[in-house]
Design an enzyme around this catalytic site. Structure first.
Site, mmCIF file in Angstrom:
data_model
loop_
_atom_site.group_PDB
_atom_site.id
_atom_site.type_symbol
_atom_site.label_atom_id
_atom_site.label_comp_id
_atom_site.label_asym_id
_atom_site.label_seq_id
_atom_site.Cartn_x
_atom_site.Cartn_y
_atom_site.Cartn_z
ATOM 1 C CG ASP A 1 -15.809 26.140 -17.388
ATOM 2 O OD1 ASP A 1 -16.131 27.213 -16.871
ATOM 3 O OD2 ASP A 1 -15.584 25.113 -16.740
ATOM 4 C CG HIS B 1 -15.525 27.932 -13.460
ATOM 5 N ND1 HIS B 1 -15.607 26.842 -14.296
ATOM 6 C CD2 HIS B 1 -15.584 27.432 -12.201
ATOM 7 C CE1 HIS B 1 -15.724 25.731 -13.580
ATOM 8 N NE2 HIS B 1 -15.711 26.068 -12.304
ATOM 9 C CB SER C 1 -14.470 23.432 -11.139
ATOM 10 O OG SER C 1 -15.843 23.404 -11.380
#
Length: 795
Positions: free
Chosen positions: A166, A239, A583
Site C-alpha cells: 500500500d 490509506h 480497500s
C-alpha cells in the site's frame, strides 16, 4: 535463446514483421517500462546468475551492454522469474518472440490505484468483549463464546506475518505498538529499509519489516517530489496505515475520529500478528491526494517477490485496476500466482466501480476477492425542515446549526457558466456568494469529491451543507469530516428535500441537530453501492467476488501527515479516521485469514479461502436476505458466498482444497499452457468449471453440465455424514451424486458430481437477472453447514 515460431509460415510472418518494425521504430523510439515475465525459477541459479541472465536478455535487444544495464528497473530473483526494464515497443516485441518469455506487459502509469472498529464487533469477532450474561438469545450467546474461542485458539494471530502492499505506514500510531509482544518469529527473513524520516527504530516487534519501491514510479514520472511524500516506508497518505490497522492493529482504547466520533476500543482482526510493510503507492504528480495514488505494477511485482521470500503468511492488497486484465497482463495476478506456490494467502479488493456489472478486478481463482458491505453503526445527523418534517441522515462533522436558516438547492445558486447538468454538483467556484451566503446548501453527489463540495459551499459563504445521493448511490452514505455543519442523505430523502424546496417558492428553511451515535441500525449488512460486481469477465467459470466484509465508514489508524479529508487546504490532524471502499473490506478478510493460519498452520491457501467462503452468511442481522444499496435483494455477483463470519470460519467441517498443480491444470484448460515450464498440460483437459472451487459458475449452459468437486473432512470428529441440499436457479435442477458423503477420519477426501440441468428455459429466462440465475447448494452434518453459491447463464 529460442524463438517461439519455427515453422515456415511463422518464419514468413516474422520476416514481414522485421521489414516493418524498423520503420515503426523510427516513428516510436520512446522507451517505456515493460515487465518481461519468464515464469518461475528452476531453483538451480544464484541471484547473481539470475541477474546475469536478465541482463543477457536486455543485451540481445540493446545496442550496448551499458545501455542494457542502465535500462533495468527490477530483476525479480526470488519466486517470480522476470525483470522490468525501459524498452521501446520494438524491443518489447523482440523479447516477446523468445520461447522462454511467457509474456511482456507494458506498465502504464495510473493503471493501478488503491481501492479506497465497530466492523470487527459487527462481524462477531469481538463480541466476547461486550458479552452480557443477561442476554437470553441463544444464538448471540453462542456466537460470543465462539468469537472468544477463535481469538484464544489463534493466540490473537501471534507469529503470523501479514504483508501489506500500500502507501506505507505511520509507525507512531498506537495500533502498531509492540508492547508485550514476544520476539520476532525466527522464520522472518525480511529487512527494515531506512529512508526519509524512517530509521531502523521505527521497526519493532509489531512492524517487523518495511520496504519501499520507487523505481517504476520514477521511470514514469521522474524523481519523487520529497514534499509530496516520504522517500521511505513512512505513510503520507493514510490509506496504508488504515488498512494495516484493520488487518492486524493492536487493541487501542479511547480511539476516535475527528470530533470524538466512534470513541471506543479500536482493534485489528489479528491484533498480535506481525506486520511487514511494502510501500508501492505514491501520489500522482500535479493531483490532489483525494484523486488517489498510483501504484506501478513493476513496483508491486518486486514487492510481492520480496514479500514471498521474506516469509509472510498472508498478503493484503487493497489495489486494483479499472481495466479488465488477463492473467498475463496483470502484475497482481502473476505475483499472487507465485505466492500460491509458496502457500501464501493473498486477499485483494474487488474494486470500487459499482454498481455497474462486470467491473470487478483481481478476479483470478488463486486470489481471495473481497467486496464491501456495511456495518450496523450509524452517526445520525438529523435535518429538520421548515415544515416540521425531520429527515435522518448521517454525519461525523462535529458542528451543528440548531437555529433555522434559509435552505437552497445548489442548482438554484449556480453561476451562469456552469453546465446545466452540473448545476447541482457544487463544483469549485460554481456557486454564487450572493445567493448562498448564510444559507444551508443542498449539493448532489457526483462529479467532484464530496469534501470539496462542502468547501465550495464554505467559500461562497454558506452556513451549512447537505450532501444528497443521486439514484445510482441509493441509500449508501459516506462519513467524512466536512468543514461545515453537514448531513448526508440517501436518494429518497434527497428527493424529499428537493420537493420541499420547490414547494416553498424560495422560502425554505432548515436546521441541523447535534449528531447521535446508534448501534443496531439496519438493515445491516447491505452491499455498498460502490463495490464492484460480477460476472467475472476474465475467468467466467469462477464466481467472483468470493466474499464480502465491512467496507463502508470504517474507523482505523491514520497518518498524521495526511489531513482527514486528504485535501491540501485542510490543516486538521487526526490519529484515527473513517474511510470507505473495498480497500477497507480486504484487510478484514486478510486479518481473518491470519487467525485461521495461526490455528491451522498446515492448511493451504485454498483451504483457508474455502473455510471463509463456505461459512459466510447471506442474511442480515434481521435474518433477511442481504440487500443492495437501493434495498433490492443482492446477488452473489455482489457478495460472493456472503458476508464473512469469523466465529465460524476456523471450523468449516469440510474444505474445497486445491494444489498448485490444480491451478496449473486450470490454466491449461483456460488456454495458458506455458504458465510453468515444469508442468505439461495433458491431451484431454477438464472444463474450467471443474477447478475445485468453493463456488460454482457455469457460463452459457446448454441442456446440462456435470461439475466435479472434492471435499476434505477437517471437522473435529473423525466419523461424519454430510447430506446434500440446496436451491437451484429458477428453471434449473441441481442434483448431487452421491447425495450423502460418509467420512471415517479427519483428512479423508470424498468426490461428488453436481448435475445442473435446464428444465424450464422459459422460467429461467424470465427470472434470471442480467442474464444469470443464482442458487446454492450445501453439505450438512449435525453441526456444520458447508454452503456454496451457484451462478448460471444460458447458452
Amino acid at each position: 535463446m529460442r524463438h517461439k515460431h519455427n515453422n515456415d509460415i511463422s518464419l514468413l510472418l516474422c520476416l514481414s514483421l522485421l521489414t516493418i518494425l524498423p520503420l515503426l521504430a523510427k516513428c516510436d523510439e520512446h522507451q517505456k517500462p515493460y515487465i518481461v515475465y519468464l515464469g518461475g525459477h528452476s531453483g538451480d541459479k544464484t541471484p547473481a546468475q539470475i541477474l546475469e541472465t536478465h541482463h543477457s536478455y536486455l543485451t540481445s535487444v540493446k545496442e550496448t551492454e551499458e545501455e542494457a544495464k542502465a535500462s533495468l528497473i527490477y530483476s525479480y530473483k526470488h519466486s517470480i522469474n522476470g525483470f522490468a526494464a525501459s524498452l521501446t515497443a520494438q524491443q518489447a516485441s523482440q523479447l516477446n518472440e523468445l520461447d522462454e518469455v511467457v509474456s511482456v506487459i507494458e506498465s502504464r502509469p495510473m493503471k493501478y490505484k488503491p481501492h479506497t472498529t465497530r466492523s470487527w464487533e459487527f462481524a462477531g469477532l469481538n463480541e466476547a468483549a461486550t458479552y452480557n450474561p443477561q442476554v437470553s438469545n441463544r444464538f448471540d450467546t453462542e456466537k460470543s463464546f465462539m468469537a472468544e474461542d477463535l481469538l484464544h485458539k489463534a493466540g490473537y494471530g501471534k507469529d503470523v506475518i501479514v504483508g501489506i502492499l500500500d502507501s506505507g505506514i505511520w509507525p507512531e500510531a498506537r495500533s502498531f505498538s509492540d508492547e508485550g509482544l514476544e520476539p520476532i518469529p525466527k522464520t522472518w527473513k525480511g529487512i527494515c529499509q531506512t529512508g526519509q524520516d524512517f530509521n531502523s527504530s521505527h521497526c519493532n516487534k509489531k512492524i517487523i519489516g518495511a520496504r519501499y519501491y520507487l523505481k517504476g514510479f520514477e521511470r514514469h514520472f521522474g524523481p519523487l517530489n520529497d514534499t509530496s511524500d516520504y522517500r521511505s516506508a513512512r505513510d503520507k497518505d493514510g490509506h496504508g496505515t488504515h488498512v494495516a490497522s484493520i488487518a492486524a492493529g493492536r487493541q487501542v482504547q479511547n480511539a476516535s475520529a475527528f470530533g470524538g466520533f466512534a470513541r471506543g476500543t479500536a482493534s485489528g482482526g489479528a491484533p498480535l500478528a506481525r506486520l511487514a510493510v511494502y510501500k508501492v503507492c505514491w501520489p500522482t504528480p500535479g493531483q490532489e491526494k483525494t484523486m488517489g495514488n498510483t501504484c506501478g505494477q513493476e513496483d508491486m511485482l518486486a514487492a510481492m517477490d520480496d514479500a514471498i521470500a521474506d516469509g509472510v503468511h498472508v498478503i493484503s492488497i487493497s489495489i486494483g485496476s479499472d481495466d479488465l486484465l488477463s492473467h498475463m497482463e496483470d502484475g497482481i495476478s502473476i505475483g499472487a500466482f507465485h505466492a500460491l506456490e509458496r502457500n501464501v494467502v493473498v486477499a485483494c479488493s474487488a474494486g470500487n466501480s459499482g454498481p455497474t456489472p462486470a467491473t470487478l478486478s483481481n478476479a483470478a481463482p488463486w486470489i481471495m476477492t473481497v467486496g464491501a458491505s456495511s456495518v450496523d453503526r450509524a452517526f445520525l445527523g438529523r435535518l429538520v425542515l421548515g415544515n416540521g418534517k425531520m429527515i435522518t441522515g448521517q454525519t461525523v462533522t462535529p458542528y451543528t446549526l440548531p437555529e433555522r436558516l434559509p435552505l437552497i438547492y445548489a442548482a438554484d445558486a449556480a453561476l451562469p457558466w456552469v453546465p446545466k447538468n452540473e448545476t447541482d454538483q457544487c463544483l469549485p467556484n460554481s456557486l454564487s456568494p450572493e445567493k448562498v451566503k448564510g444559507k444551508i446548501v443542498l449539493c448532489i453527489r457526483g462529479t467532484t469529491f464530496r469534501v470539496l463540495k462542502g468547501m465550495e459551499v464554505k467559500r461562497a459563504g454558506g452556513a451549512g451543507f447537505i450532501l444528497g445521493n443521486s439514484a445510482e448511490f441509493g441509500d449508501a452514505v459516506y462519513l467524512e469530516p466536512h468543514v461545515l455543519p453537514t448531513t448526508a442523505l440517501g436518494y429518497n430523502d434527497t428527493n424529499e428535500v428537493i420537493n420541499y424546496i420547490k414547494s416553498t417558492k424560495d422560502n425554505a428553511t432548515a436546521s441541523l441537530a447535534e449528531p447521535e451515535t446508534v448501534f443496531g441500525n439496519g438493515p445491516a449488512p447491505f452491499m455498498a453501492g460502490f463495490t464492484s460486481r460480477g460476472p467475472n469477465v476474465i475467468h467466467p467459470s469462477i464466481l467472483k467476488p468470493d466474499i464480502t466484509a465491512p467496507g463502508l465508514n470504517i474507523l482505523a489508524a491514520w497518518s498524521e501527515a495526511s489531513p482527514p479529508s486528504k485535501v491540501s487546504e485542510d490543516n486538521r490532524v487526526v490519529s484515527y479516521n473513517f474511510d470507505s471502499g473495498t480497500s477497507m473490506s480486504c484487510p478484514h478478510v486478510a486479518g481473518l485469514a491470519a487467525l485461521i493460519k495461526a490455528i491451522h498452520p498446515t492448511w493451504s491457501s485454498a483451504a483457508i479461502r474455502s473455510a471463509i467462503m463456505t461459512t459466510a452468511s447471506v442474511k442480515n442481522k434481521k435474518g433477511e436476505a442481504i440487500t443492495d444499496q437501493s434495498g433490492d435483494k443482492a446477488t452473489p455477483f455482489e457478495f460472493g458466498s456472503g458476508h464473512f463470519r469469523p466465529s465460524r470460519a476456523a471450523d468449516p467441517g469440510l474444505v474445497y482444497d486445491a494444489s498448485y498443480g490444480d491451478y496449473l491444470l486450470y490454466l491449461c484448460s483456460y488456454g495458458l499452457r506455458n504458465a510453468d515450464k515444469r508442468f505439461e498440460c495433458p491431451d484431454v483437459l477438464p472444463p474450467t468449471y471443474d477447478l475445485n472451487y468453493p463456488s460454482v459458475s457455469v457460463p452459457k449452459l446448454n441442456g446440462s453440465a456435470t461439475v466435479r468437486r472434492t471435499v476434505t473432512n477437517v471437522g473435529g470428529a473423525g466419523k461424519a455424514a454430510y447430506f446434500f441440499g440446496g436451491k437451484p436457479p429458477s428453471g434449473l435442477t441441481v442434483e448431487a451424486r452421491p447425495s450423502v458423503l460418509y467420512f471415517s477420519r479427519v483428512g479423508e477426501k470424498k468426490s461428488f458430481e453436481l448435475r445442473i440441468t435446464v428444465r424450464n428455459r422459459t422460467a429461467a429466462e424470465g427470472n434470471f437477472r442480467g442474464g444469470y440465475g443464482f442458487g446454492w447448494y450445501a453439505w450438512r452434518d449435525d453441526y456444520h453447514v458447508v454452503r456454496s453459491p451457484i451462478a448460471v447463464s444460458l447458452g
